[in-house]
Design a protein around this motif. Structure first.
Motif, PDB file in Angstrom:
ATOM      1  N   PRO A  24      -2.663   7.141  -3.833  1.00 17.66           N
ATOM      2  CA  PRO A  24      -1.268   7.202  -3.398  1.00 17.66           C
ATOM      3  C   PRO A  24      -1.174   7.241  -1.876  1.00 17.66           C
ATOM      4  O   PRO A  24      -2.082   7.727  -1.192  1.00 17.66           O
ATOM      5  CB  PRO A  24      -0.760   8.516  -4.018  1.00 17.66           C
ATOM      6  N   LYS A  25      -0.107   6.713  -1.343  1.00 15.19           N
ATOM      7  CA  LYS A  25       0.165   6.656   0.099  1.00 15.19           C
ATOM      8  C   LYS A  25      -0.746   5.662   0.826  1.00 15.19           C
ATOM      9  O   LYS A  25      -0.800   5.655   2.053  1.00 15.19           O
ATOM     10  CB  LYS A  25       0.012   8.044   0.759  1.00 15.19           C
ATOM     11  N   SER A  26      -1.489   4.830   0.061  1.00 13.17           N
ATOM     12  CA  SER A  26      -2.394   3.864   0.708  1.00 13.17           C
ATOM     13  C   SER A  26      -1.903   2.451   0.449  1.00 13.17           C
ATOM     14  O   SER A  26      -1.313   2.171  -0.591  1.00 13.17           O
ATOM     15  CB  SER A  26      -3.826   4.009   0.174  1.00 13.17           C
ATOM     16  N   ILE A  27      -2.159   1.564   1.415  1.00 13.99           N
ATOM     17  CA  ILE A  27      -1.827   0.144   1.283  1.00 13.99           C
ATOM     18  C   ILE A  27      -3.155  -0.596   1.218  1.00 13.99           C
ATOM     19  O   ILE A  27      -3.975  -0.527   2.134  1.00 13.99           O
ATOM     20  CB  ILE A  27      -0.973  -0.343   2.457  1.00 13.99           C
ATOM     21  N   VAL A  28      -3.353  -1.295   0.087  1.00 13.42           N
ATOM     22  CA  VAL A  28      -4.666  -1.888  -0.174  1.00 13.42           C
ATOM     23  C   VAL A  28      -4.511  -3.374  -0.484  1.00 13.42           C
ATOM     24  O   VAL A  28      -3.691  -3.741  -1.322  1.00 13.42           O
ATOM     25  CB  VAL A  28      -5.352  -1.183  -1.368  1.00 13.42           C
ATOM     26  N   ILE A  96       2.163   4.549  -4.936  1.00 20.70           N
ATOM     27  CA  ILE A  96       3.392   5.392  -4.900  1.00 20.70           C
ATOM     28  C   ILE A  96       3.046   6.803  -5.318  1.00 20.70           C
ATOM     29  O   ILE A  96       3.305   7.769  -4.584  1.00 20.70           O
ATOM     30  CB  ILE A  96       4.477   4.788  -5.803  1.00 20.70           C
ATOM     31  N   CYS A  97       2.455   6.942  -6.487  1.00 21.96           N
ATOM     32  CA  CYS A  97       2.120   8.281  -6.973  1.00 21.96           C
ATOM     33  C   CYS A  97       1.060   8.188  -8.057  1.00 21.96           C
ATOM     34  O   CYS A  97       0.771   7.099  -8.555  1.00 21.96           O
ATOM     35  CB  CYS A  97       3.357   8.986  -7.506  1.00 21.96           C
ATOM     36  N   ARG A  98       0.489   9.325  -8.410  1.00 22.28           N
ATOM     37  CA  ARG A  98      -0.465   9.355  -9.509  1.00 22.28           C
ATOM     38  C   ARG A  98       0.287   9.104 -10.819  1.00 22.28           C
ATOM     39  O   ARG A  98       1.441   9.508 -10.966  1.00 22.28           O
ATOM     40  CB  ARG A  98      -1.170  10.701  -9.575  1.00 22.28           C
ATOM     41  N   ALA A  99      -0.446   8.486 -11.762  1.00 21.21           N
ATOM     42  CA  ALA A  99       0.134   8.236 -13.079  1.00 21.21           C
ATOM     43  C   ALA A  99      -0.983   8.305 -14.103  1.00 21.21           C
ATOM     44  O   ALA A  99      -2.152   8.086 -13.790  1.00 21.21           O
ATOM     45  CB  ALA A  99       0.840   6.881 -13.120  1.00 21.21           C
ATOM     46  N   GLN A 100      -0.575   8.609 -15.371  1.00 21.17           N
ATOM     47  CA  GLN A 100      -1.571   8.772 -16.418  1.00 21.17           C
ATOM     48  C   GLN A 100      -1.158   7.950 -17.632  1.00 21.17           C
ATOM     49  O   GLN A 100       0.013   7.879 -17.993  1.00 21.17           O
ATOM     50  CB  GLN A 100      -1.706  10.253 -16.794  1.00 21.17           C
ATOM     51  N   ILE A 101      -2.172   7.284 -18.236  1.00 17.69           N
ATOM     52  CA  ILE A 101      -1.921   6.451 -19.420  1.00 17.69           C
ATOM     53  C   ILE A 101      -1.563   7.370 -20.596  1.00 17.69           C
ATOM     54  O   ILE A 101      -2.278   8.322 -20.901  1.00 17.69           O
ATOM     55  CB  ILE A 101      -3.151   5.607 -19.769  1.00 17.69           C
TER      56      ILE A 101
END
Length: 813
Positions: A24-28, A96-101
């Motif tokens: 999150p917060k990174s542009i890759v 944007i943010c962490r997410a979980q399946i």
């Protein structure tokens, strides 16, 4: 701390990554090439541009399933899509943010999942939150100050403790973490645990940067020290120059003074001046200074204008050459010619002759070169070329090599110290070549009068004038010298000595020289002409006099031994008994040719590298079927000569009184004795033809006769080479008459006087003349007489038989 909140589920296309974690917060930037990934991006582009980015557990899986991905990933938005030429995408995503399946929901050709965002929440304990914030912020600030790749402006993004979550993710993005470390940070949902974990990683990285900085400073200090030393050395030089104690500078100044006094070429002057300027900027102990100093020394110590004047008169030169060497008319004449031309033309004659003295070993080629230098009043330097196989021996090595130095030619010039010495290039026919180059090719420039005025040595790197040098080369066999090199030299042949010349050399040079070496007085060692002649004939077999010198030296040593054993003995008079006792039996005593069979045996003349020699050719005829056998280790050319001789004899069978088909009833065996020695060449042609004719006709060959010449199918006698050596050998071995080609007459006239009238020479144009002058009886006249006698005999037999028939008829009547 608050619990993680469940947010509403979202369906998102999955973008699986290999060995890469998007935080999150990174542009890759991501290159999308797999079909499921391309379709996922295309689906996202048509909708809200959001994707679920998760790393694969194993990079080897090419078509991953949802089970192959980490559960915790990042909900990201696609900022930019660029289509590549190979049907792939290059996209830019922002976490944007962490997410979980939560569940799998397949899409149309891509992986689709239901995910929920994970909120890290906040730390309820504000003091702990502030403490973690301050620690991370300060550490990150120190890290940025140590890492030049990160801009300090990044710190302005963080307002206060409320941005702790943002700070932790930003730090994770900036740290050089590997794949698993990044995934571990992503899996840390609890903010407090994440902050502590990142604090530890940040501290370790700061330690690494501090250590690297220390190493860098240490290296810089060493560089600064070297610069300081250089500066101080320059100051010391300045002080020493003021005090007049700078030895190195004094050496440079001395070299510069020497440069001004030496009249060297403009190119060399500029080269030396440039090297001296370089020397002034170097430390005296540096390797480069030693190389430059050595180079300058070579240029300054070479002779550039110094010469020796040819002040010896022509009469003095002739006397000196005659006193030092017996015979050798041609080379002496050539040197006197040059001396006369030099005295007449003066400085106008700038070229010196390039002479090649060619001859067998021991005839005095090298010693003659020394005498030539003395006769011209010049300095002599000898260079041995035997076995040389490296081009650098002639041209030198380039200065880039350690221990480089000029070639042998420039070294010889430095040794001579004058511009016009005599340089002897000994054994020029013994050079070889390999991967290091061909020295014979390098000599082409040295021995070419059109080029050697600007000889280029790899070490000097400036042109050097060799046109005033008299080059004298020596060789045993000029056939071994490459033709382009041979073409640049004037060949003067030094043939073997006659027995008379050897006797004179022994009396005038060898005996006095050996007596002086062994501290014997001339009256203590007496040897007469007869004894010396016996030593020459029976104990030596050579073109030169080296073996003769060794034999006489042995006699001198034996004489000294006798003087030491018998104190009353004052004089040693060498006798035949002394010769037999001290030297043993005769080694080269020739057989009595008067006792040898004369039919089918003829003596031929041969040339060898050590002078002339004779060889007997024997022919025997046997009953057989026409076979021609050749033995004695004969070469191809000699075998062809035998076949040509046989063809000539068959063509003249009727004139020689032979049956037309004699060859079909006889086997002919041709043998040349000393079968262990290879023999070849065309010069034995007439000898083989004469031997075959003698064996077939049964006519004896004249005693003490020898011959040499090439035979043709029509019986012509062609000229051959090496005649002086051959005739000298014939004279030495007691031959009285020699038959040679008519076309060799002019060649023999040049040295006929040296034979002292010991040989009768017959010049033949064809084989008929050879047979008439070598047989005891003219074979052609004998054949005519035999034919006439046979006719008379047959006529008488015929008449007798007629009378007998007529008597028988009368009786019947």
């Amino acid at each position: 701390m608050e619990q993680v909140k469940d947010l509403e589920l979202k369906f998102l296309p999955v973008l699986p990554l290999k060995n890469m974690v998007a935080l999150p917060k990174s542009i890759v930037p991501v290159v999308v090439g797999r079909d499921i990934s391309i379709k996922a991006v295309e689906f996202a582009a048509k909708n809200n541009k959001e994707v679920f980015v998760s790393a694969q557990r194993s990079e080897s899986v090419e078509t991953p399933m949802v089970s192959d991905l980490f559960d915790v990933g990042t909900r990201a938005i696609i900022l930019q899509i660029a289509r590549m030429p190979n049907n792939t995408f290059k996209i830019l995503i922002e976490g944007i943010c962490r997410a979980q399946i939560q569940a799998e929901q397949p899409g149309d050709g891509f992986l689709g999942v239901l995910v929920k965002d994970i909120d890290a929440g906040i730390i309820q304990d504000s003091a702990k939150n502030n403490a973690l914030w301050r620690t991370l912020y300060e550490d990150f600030k120190e890290y940025i100050s140590l890492n030049e790749k990160i801009s300090p402006d990044l710190l302005a993004l963080f307002k206060g403790p409320q941005d702790l979550d943002y700070l932790t993710d930003t730090i994770a993005v900036q740290l050089p973490l590997n794949f698993l470390q990044r995934q571990d940070v992503l899996n840390l949902i609890d903010l407090e645990e994440r902050a502590i974990h990142l604090s530890v990683l940040l501290k370790k990285e700061i330690e690494v940067l501090l250590t690297a900085q220390k190493i860098k400073k240490r290296v810089q200090r060493q560089i600064d020290k070297n610069q300081k030393d250089y500066y101080l050395n320059e100051q010391m030089r300045a002080i020493q120059r003021e005090l007049g104690k700078n030895d190195f500078q004094q050496e440079i100044d001395a070299l510069r003074k020497q440069l001004k006094k030496t009249k060297i070429s403009k190119e060399a002057y500029e080269k030396v001046e440039s090297e001296l300027k370089r020397l002034e900027s170097m430390t005296p102990t540096s390797p480069e200074a030693a190389v430059s100093r050595n180079y300058v020394d070579w240029l300054l110590n070479l002779p550039w204008e110094n010469t020796t004047s040819d002040n010896v008169t022509i009469e003095e030169a002739e006397k000196l050459l005659d006193n030092s060497h017996a015979g050798m008319k041609k080379p002496k004449e050539r040197i006197i010619e040059f001396l006369a031309a030099k005295k007449f033309a003066g400085n106008e004659l700038k070229r010196s002759p390039i002479i090649c003295l060619a001859g067998p070993p021991g005839v005095g080629k090298t010693s003659l070169a020394l005498s030539i230098a003395q006769a011209l009043g010049r300095k002599l330097v000898r260079i041995s070329l035997g076995g040389m196989r490296d081009e650098a021996e002639i041209r030198g090595h380039r200065r880039t090599y350690i221990g480089a130095m000029p070639g042998k030619i420039i070294q010889a010039m430095k040794k001579a110290e004058v511009l016009n010495p005599v340089i002897v290039l000994d054994e020029i026919d013994k050079m070889a070549m390999d991967f290091r180059g061909d020295p014979a090719s390098a000599l082409l420039e040295v021995l070419d009068p059109e080029q050697n005025h600007a000889f280029s040595d790899y070490f000097l790197e400036v042109d050097y004038d060799l046109s005033n040098v008299m080059f004298i080369t020596t060789a045993n066999v000029v056939d071994n010298v490459p033709y382009p090199l041979l073409d640049r030299m004037e060949i003067i042949g030094l043939n073997g000595y006659t027995s008379a010349e050897k006797l004179k050399i022994a009396q005038d040079f060898l005996v006095p020289k050996l007596l002086k070496e062994h501290a014997l007085k001339p009256e203590q060692f007496i040897v007469c002409e007869k004894i010396l002649s016996r030593v020459i004939e029976e104990y030596t077999k050579e073109a030169g006099v080296r073996q003769l010198e060794r034999v006489i030296a042995k006699l001198v040593r034996k004489a000294i031994q006798s003087l030491l054993k018998d104190k009353n003995l004052k004089i040693i008079n060498i006798t035949d008994e002394n010769i037999s006792s001290w030297l043993g039996r005769a080694k080269f005593k020739e057989p009595d040719r008067s006792k040898l069979k004369d039919i089918g045996r003829v003596t031929g003349l041969a040339w060898t590298e050590v002078g002339g020699d004779v060889l007997d050719i024997e022919v025997v005829t046997l009953k057989g079927k026409g076979a021609l056998t050749l033995t004695g280790q004969l070469g191809e050319v000699m075998q062809e000569s035998a076949q040509a001789a046989m063809t000539y004899i068959r063509s003249r069978a009727k004139d020689l009184g032979l049956k037309p088909d004699f060859y079909s009833e006889l086997d002919i065996h041709i043998h040349v004795p000393e079968g262990a020695i290879p023999k070849d060449g065309p010069s034995a042609g007439i000898t083989i033809g004469t031997a075959i004719a003698s064996a077939l006709t049964g006519i004896s060959v004249v005693k003490a006769i020898a011959m040499t010449g090439e035979i043709t199918l029509q019986g012509r006698v062609l000229p051959v080479g090496g005649l002086k050596e051959k005739l000298l050998a014939a004279s030495r071995l007691g031959i009285k008459k020699v038959i040679v080609s008519k076309e060799n007459e002019d060649d023999i006239k040049e040295f006929e006087k040296e034979l002292n009238g010991s040989l009768e020479i017959f010049y033949a144009e064809n084989m008929d003349e050879v047979l008439k002058n070598s047989f005891m009886q003219d074979p052609f006249e004998k054949a005519k007489k035999d034919l006439k006698a046979n006719k008379t005999k047959n006529k008488k037999i015929k008449n007798k038989s007629k009378k007998k028939v007529s008597k028988n008829k009368k009786k019947k009547k």
